[in-house]
Design a protein around this motif. Structure first.
Motif, PDB file in Angstrom:
ATOM      1  N   ASN A 182       0.863  -1.172   0.000  1.00  0.00           N
ATOM      2  CA  ASN A 182       0.000   0.000   0.000  1.00  0.00           C
ATOM      3  C   ASN A 182       0.903   1.227   0.000  1.00  0.00           C
ATOM      4  O   ASN A 182       1.855   1.297   0.783  1.00  0.00           O
ATOM      5  CB  ASN A 182      -0.899   0.004   1.242  1.00  0.00           C
ATOM      6  N   ILE A 183       0.602   2.181  -0.858  1.00  0.00           N
ATOM      7  CA  ILE A 183       1.480   3.342  -1.021  1.00  0.00           C
ATOM      8  C   ILE A 183       0.756   4.592  -0.529  1.00  0.00           C
ATOM      9  O   ILE A 183      -0.282   4.985  -1.066  1.00  0.00           O
ATOM     10  CB  ILE A 183       1.887   3.530  -2.498  1.00  0.00           C
ATOM     11  N   GLY A 184       1.306   5.218   0.507  1.00  0.00           N
ATOM     12  CA  GLY A 184       0.716   6.434   1.070  1.00  0.00           C
ATOM     13  C   GLY A 184       1.513   7.664   0.701  1.00  0.00           C
ATOM     14  O   GLY A 184       2.750   7.624   0.612  1.00  0.00           O
ATOM     15  N   PHE A 185       0.798   8.764   0.465  1.00  0.00           N
ATOM     16  CA  PHE A 185       1.413  10.058   0.167  1.00  0.00           C
ATOM     17  C   PHE A 185       0.924  11.040   1.232  1.00  0.00           C
ATOM     18  O   PHE A 185      -0.263  11.387   1.266  1.00  0.00           O
ATOM     19  CB  PHE A 185       1.030  10.525  -1.238  1.00  0.00           C
ATOM     20  N   ALA A 186       1.818  11.436   2.115  1.00  0.00           N
ATOM     21  CA  ALA A 186       1.448  12.213   3.301  1.00  0.00           C
ATOM     22  C   ALA A 186       2.030  13.615   3.233  1.00  0.00           C
ATOM     23  O   ALA A 186       3.232  13.790   3.006  1.00  0.00           O
ATOM     24  CB  ALA A 186       1.942  11.513   4.566  1.00  0.00           C
ATOM     25  N   ARG A 187       1.171  14.601   3.447  1.00  0.00           N
ATOM     26  CA  ARG A 187       1.615  15.989   3.588  1.00  0.00           C
ATOM     27  C   ARG A 187       1.391  16.406   5.030  1.00  0.00           C
ATOM     28  O   ARG A 187       0.266  16.406   5.527  1.00  0.00           O
ATOM     29  CB  ARG A 187       0.811  16.902   2.657  1.00  0.00           C
ATOM     30  N   MET A 188       2.464  16.769   5.703  1.00  0.00           N
ATOM     31  CA  MET A 188       2.360  17.168   7.099  1.00  0.00           C
ATOM     32  C   MET A 188       1.971  18.641   7.180  1.00  0.00           C
ATOM     33  O   MET A 188       2.651  19.513   6.633  1.00  0.00           O
ATOM     34  CB  MET A 188       3.690  16.942   7.822  1.00  0.00           C
ATOM     35  N   ASP A 189       0.857  18.913   7.843  1.00  0.00           N
ATOM     36  CA  ASP A 189       0.400  20.282   8.064  1.00  0.00           C
ATOM     37  C   ASP A 189       0.715  20.752   9.477  1.00  0.00           C
ATOM     38  O   ASP A 189       0.202  21.778   9.928  1.00  0.00           O
ATOM     39  CB  ASP A 189      -1.109  20.378   7.805  1.00  0.00           C
ATOM     40  N   GLY A 190       1.527  20.013  10.167  1.00  0.00           N
ATOM     41  CA  GLY A 190       1.896  20.283  11.555  1.00  0.00           C
ATOM     42  C   GLY A 190       2.007  18.957  12.266  1.00  0.00           C
ATOM     43  O   GLY A 190       1.628  17.904  11.727  1.00  0.00           O
ATOM     44  N   PRO A 191       2.521  18.928  13.496  1.00  0.00           N
ATOM     45  CA  PRO A 191       2.748  17.660  14.178  1.00  0.00           C
ATOM     46  C   PRO A 191       1.474  16.901  14.526  1.00  0.00           C
ATOM     47  O   PRO A 191       1.522  15.693  14.758  1.00  0.00           O
ATOM     48  CB  PRO A 191       3.505  18.070  15.449  1.00  0.00           C
ATOM     49  N   HIS A 192       0.323  17.603  14.532  1.00  0.00           N
ATOM     50  CA  HIS A 192      -0.932  16.956  14.919  1.00  0.00           C
ATOM     51  C   HIS A 192      -1.920  16.835  13.766  1.00  0.00           C
ATOM     52  O   HIS A 192      -3.079  16.468  13.989  1.00  0.00           O
ATOM     53  CB  HIS A 192      -1.588  17.733  16.069  1.00  0.00           C
ATOM     54  N   HIS A 193      -1.480  17.130  12.548  1.00  0.00           N
ATOM     55  CA  HIS A 193      -2.401  17.033  11.413  1.00  0.00           C
ATOM     56  C   HIS A 193      -1.646  16.612  10.161  1.00  0.00           C
ATOM     57  O   HIS A 193      -0.613  17.184   9.812  1.00  0.00           O
ATOM     58  CB  HIS A 193      -3.121  18.366  11.161  1.00  0.00           C
ATOM     59  N   MET A 194      -2.201  15.613   9.488  1.00  0.00           N
ATOM     60  CA  MET A 194      -1.627  15.070   8.258  1.00  0.00           C
ATOM     61  C   MET A 194      -2.717  14.986   7.201  1.00  0.00           C
ATOM     62  O   MET A 194      -3.857  14.623   7.494  1.00  0.00           O
ATOM     63  CB  MET A 194      -1.070  13.660   8.538  1.00  0.00           C
ATOM     64  N   ARG A 195      -2.366  15.329   5.983  1.00  0.00           N
ATOM     65  CA  ARG A 195      -3.244  15.088   4.823  1.00  0.00           C
ATOM     66  C   ARG A 195      -2.681  13.883   4.083  1.00  0.00           C
ATOM     67  O   ARG A 195      -1.494  13.866   3.742  1.00  0.00           O
ATOM     68  CB  ARG A 195      -3.272  16.323   3.924  1.00  0.00           C
ATOM     69  N   LEU A 196      -3.511  12.867   3.837  1.00  0.00           N
ATOM     70  CA  LEU A 196      -3.011  11.599   3.323  1.00  0.00           C
ATOM     71  C   LEU A 196      -3.867  11.091   2.174  1.00  0.00           C
ATOM     72  O   LEU A 196      -5.097  11.146   2.214  1.00  0.00           O
ATOM     73  CB  LEU A 196      -3.013  10.547   4.449  1.00  0.00           C
ATOM     74  N   LYS A 197      -3.197  10.603   1.128  1.00  0.00           N
ATOM     75  CA  LYS A 197      -3.833   9.865   0.036  1.00  0.00           C
ATOM     76  C   LYS A 197      -3.151   8.508  -0.056  1.00  0.00           C
ATOM     77  O   LYS A 197      -1.931   8.410   0.089  1.00  0.00           O
ATOM     78  CB  LYS A 197      -3.708  10.616  -1.292  1.00  0.00           C
ATOM     79  N   VAL A 198      -3.944   7.466  -0.312  1.00  0.00           N
ATOM     80  CA  VAL A 198      -3.401   6.111  -0.311  1.00  0.00           C
ATOM     81  C   VAL A 198      -3.826   5.358  -1.558  1.00  0.00           C
ATOM     82  O   VAL A 198      -5.014   5.293  -1.891  1.00  0.00           O
ATOM     83  CB  VAL A 198      -3.840   5.318   0.945  1.00  0.00           C
ATOM     84  N   HIS A 199      -2.828   4.796  -2.226  1.00  0.00           N
ATOM     85  CA  HIS A 199      -3.061   3.812  -3.286  1.00  0.00           C
ATOM     86  C   HIS A 199      -3.007   2.444  -2.604  1.00  0.00           C
ATOM     87  O   HIS A 199      -1.952   2.005  -2.156  1.00  0.00           O
ATOM     88  CB  HIS A 199      -1.982   3.926  -4.365  1.00  0.00           C
ATOM     89  N   GLU A 200      -4.151   1.768  -2.530  1.00  0.00           N
ATOM     90  CA  GLU A 200      -4.210   0.502  -1.822  1.00  0.00           C
ATOM     91  C   GLU A 200      -3.826  -0.660  -2.736  1.00  0.00           C
ATOM     92  O   GLU A 200      -4.186  -0.700  -3.909  1.00  0.00           O
ATOM     93  CB  GLU A 200      -5.615   0.269  -1.251  1.00  0.00           C
ATOM     94  N   ARG A 201      -3.122  -1.588  -2.163  1.00  0.00           N
ATOM     95  CA  ARG A 201      -2.693  -2.789  -2.877  1.00  0.00           C
ATOM     96  C   ARG A 201      -3.905  -3.541  -3.436  1.00  0.00           C
ATOM     97  O   ARG A 201      -4.810  -3.915  -2.709  1.00  0.00           O
ATOM     98  CB  ARG A 201      -1.913  -3.684  -1.903  1.00  0.00           C
ATOM     99  N   GLY A 202      -3.937  -3.706  -4.738  1.00  0.00           N
ATOM    100  CA  GLY A 202      -5.011  -4.450  -5.379  1.00  0.00           C
ATOM    101  C   GLY A 202      -6.287  -3.668  -5.586  1.00  0.00           C
ATOM    102  O   GLY A 202      -7.223  -4.167  -6.210  1.00  0.00           O
ATOM    103  N   ALA A 203      -6.358  -2.431  -5.077  1.00  0.00           N
ATOM    104  CA  ALA A 203      -7.593  -1.649  -5.183  1.00  0.00           C
ATOM    105  C   ALA A 203      -7.397  -0.311  -5.867  1.00  0.00           C
ATOM    106  O   ALA A 203      -8.349   0.253  -6.397  1.00  0.00           O
ATOM    107  CB  ALA A 203      -8.194  -1.425  -3.790  1.00  0.00           C
ATOM    108  N   GLY A 204      -6.186   0.229  -5.851  1.00  0.00           N
ATOM    109  CA  GLY A 204      -5.946   1.551  -6.408  1.00  0.00           C
ATOM    110  C   GLY A 204      -6.235   2.636  -5.392  1.00  0.00           C
ATOM    111  O   GLY A 204      -6.278   2.394  -4.180  1.00  0.00           O
ATOM    112  N   MET A 205      -6.456   3.858  -5.871  1.00  0.00           N
ATOM    113  CA  MET A 205      -6.735   4.969  -4.973  1.00  0.00           C
ATOM    114  C   MET A 205      -8.101   4.779  -4.323  1.00  0.00           C
ATOM    115  O   MET A 205      -9.089   4.499  -4.997  1.00  0.00           O
ATOM    116  CB  MET A 205      -6.699   6.287  -5.739  1.00  0.00           C
ATOM    117  N   THR A 206      -8.156   4.904  -3.007  1.00  0.00           N
ATOM    118  CA  THR A 206      -9.416   4.808  -2.281  1.00  0.00           C
ATOM    119  C   THR A 206      -9.642   6.088  -1.480  1.00  0.00           C
ATOM    120  O   THR A 206      -8.720   6.881  -1.277  1.00  0.00           O
ATOM    121  CB  THR A 206      -9.412   3.600  -1.320  1.00  0.00           C
ATOM    122  N   GLU A 207     -10.877   6.274  -1.022  1.00  0.00           N
ATOM    123  CA  GLU A 207     -11.193   7.495  -0.283  1.00  0.00           C
ATOM    124  C   GLU A 207     -10.591   7.511   1.102  1.00  0.00           C
ATOM    125  O   GLU A 207     -10.409   8.577   1.697  1.00  0.00           O
ATOM    126  CB  GLU A 207     -12.713   7.676  -0.206  1.00  0.00           C
TER     127      GLU A 207
END
Length: 271
Positions: A182-207
């Motif tokens: 599973n491949i995650g793309f994380a943008r840190m907006d501070g130590p307590h908040h992350m924006r994340l998109k994930v390409h799931e293994r066998g499923a592709g991009m999911t919500e």
């Protein structure tokens, strides 16, 4: 052969749930893939089956299948959905789930959200797994990802924007990941908040990807980028992730929603 099913989602990450506790169903990888098809089946990111538990203390054995028919070891969003389903059917507000990734205790918060104890992350290269010995904090790939397992393999890329998401499929199949990842793309907006998109293994991009959110926070903490309590904003909504210093376990809290219930003729799908 008409079989009842539940269609549920966790922040838009959607599942078909079949109950096999009263008897085995004729499910094969091809049939699972056909049921998961968005146009010709019910459609889902993963198909989930429920079974009688085989370990003491568990209330239900849960298996997770990717939309290509392969089996996954864990799914955080689906685990919340199963916990909600067990509560609504039995009144048990703290069901314990038996999975390939381990035994996962669950509970309900006062505002109706569900917390799953996803267990301790695994960060040794053999446990992810990776193809050879290497530092899991800095994989030798462009973008310098970190890797961890939450019962399934995850790689997290820390990015300033999401231009890399189109590479998710190729990265999932990189030889460095012998069981894909599973491949995650994380943008840190501070130590307590992350924006994340994930390409799931066998499923592709999911919500949303619950185990991906857990792995991303673990990797961010290991990199010194996040606090151990972090809100992870995904396309479908936000999860609260806590990596406990006391237990080393990762706690994931979020919603679970039933979209509809129905019946399906399994014999109408390829075996």
């Amino acid at each position: 052969m008409l079989t009842s099913f539940y269609k549920m989602h966790g922040l838009g990450n959607d599942f078909v749930i079949l109950d096999e506790r009263m008897g085995a169903l004729p499910l094969t990888p091809d049939r699972i893939a056909a049921l998961a098809h968005r146009r010709r089946g019910i459609g889902c990111d993963q198909l989930v089956t429920l079974h009688a538990p085989t370990v003491q203390g568990a209330d239900v054995l849960v298996r997770f299948f990717n939309p290509d028919g392969s089996e996954a070891g864990a799914c955080g969003n689906a685990s919340r959905c199963v916990a909600d389903l067990v509560w609504r059917c039995s009144g048990n507000a703290t069901p314990v789930l038996q999975t390939r990734a381990g035994v996962l205790p669950t509970s309900r918060t006062p505002d109706g959200l569900i917390t799953v104890d996803m267990g301790a992350p695994r960060t040794h290269w053999q446990d992810v797994p990776l193809a050879m010995a290497m530092d899991t904090l800095h994989l030798p790939l462009p973008g310098d990802p970190a890797a961890a397992s939450m019962g399934n393999p995850h790689a997290t890329f820390f990015v300033s924007d999401f231009g890399m998401v189109a590479q998710g499929h190729a990265l999932e199949h990189d030889p460095i990941f012998p069981e894909r990842a599973n491949i995650g793309f994380a943008r840190m907006d501070g130590p307590h908040h992350m924006r994340l998109k994930v390409h799931e293994r066998g499923a592709g991009m999911t919500e949303a990807c619950g185990s991906g959110a857990c792995a991303a926070v673990v990797n961010a903490v290991r990199r010194g980028l996040a606090a151990r309590t972090c809100a992870v904003e995904l396309d479908g909504g936000t999860l609260r992730i806590v990596w406990s210093e006391q237990t080393d376990h990762v706690l994931m809290t979020g919603s679970a929603t039933t979209a509809f219930e129905g019946t399906v003729d399994l014999a109408a799908y390829p075996s």
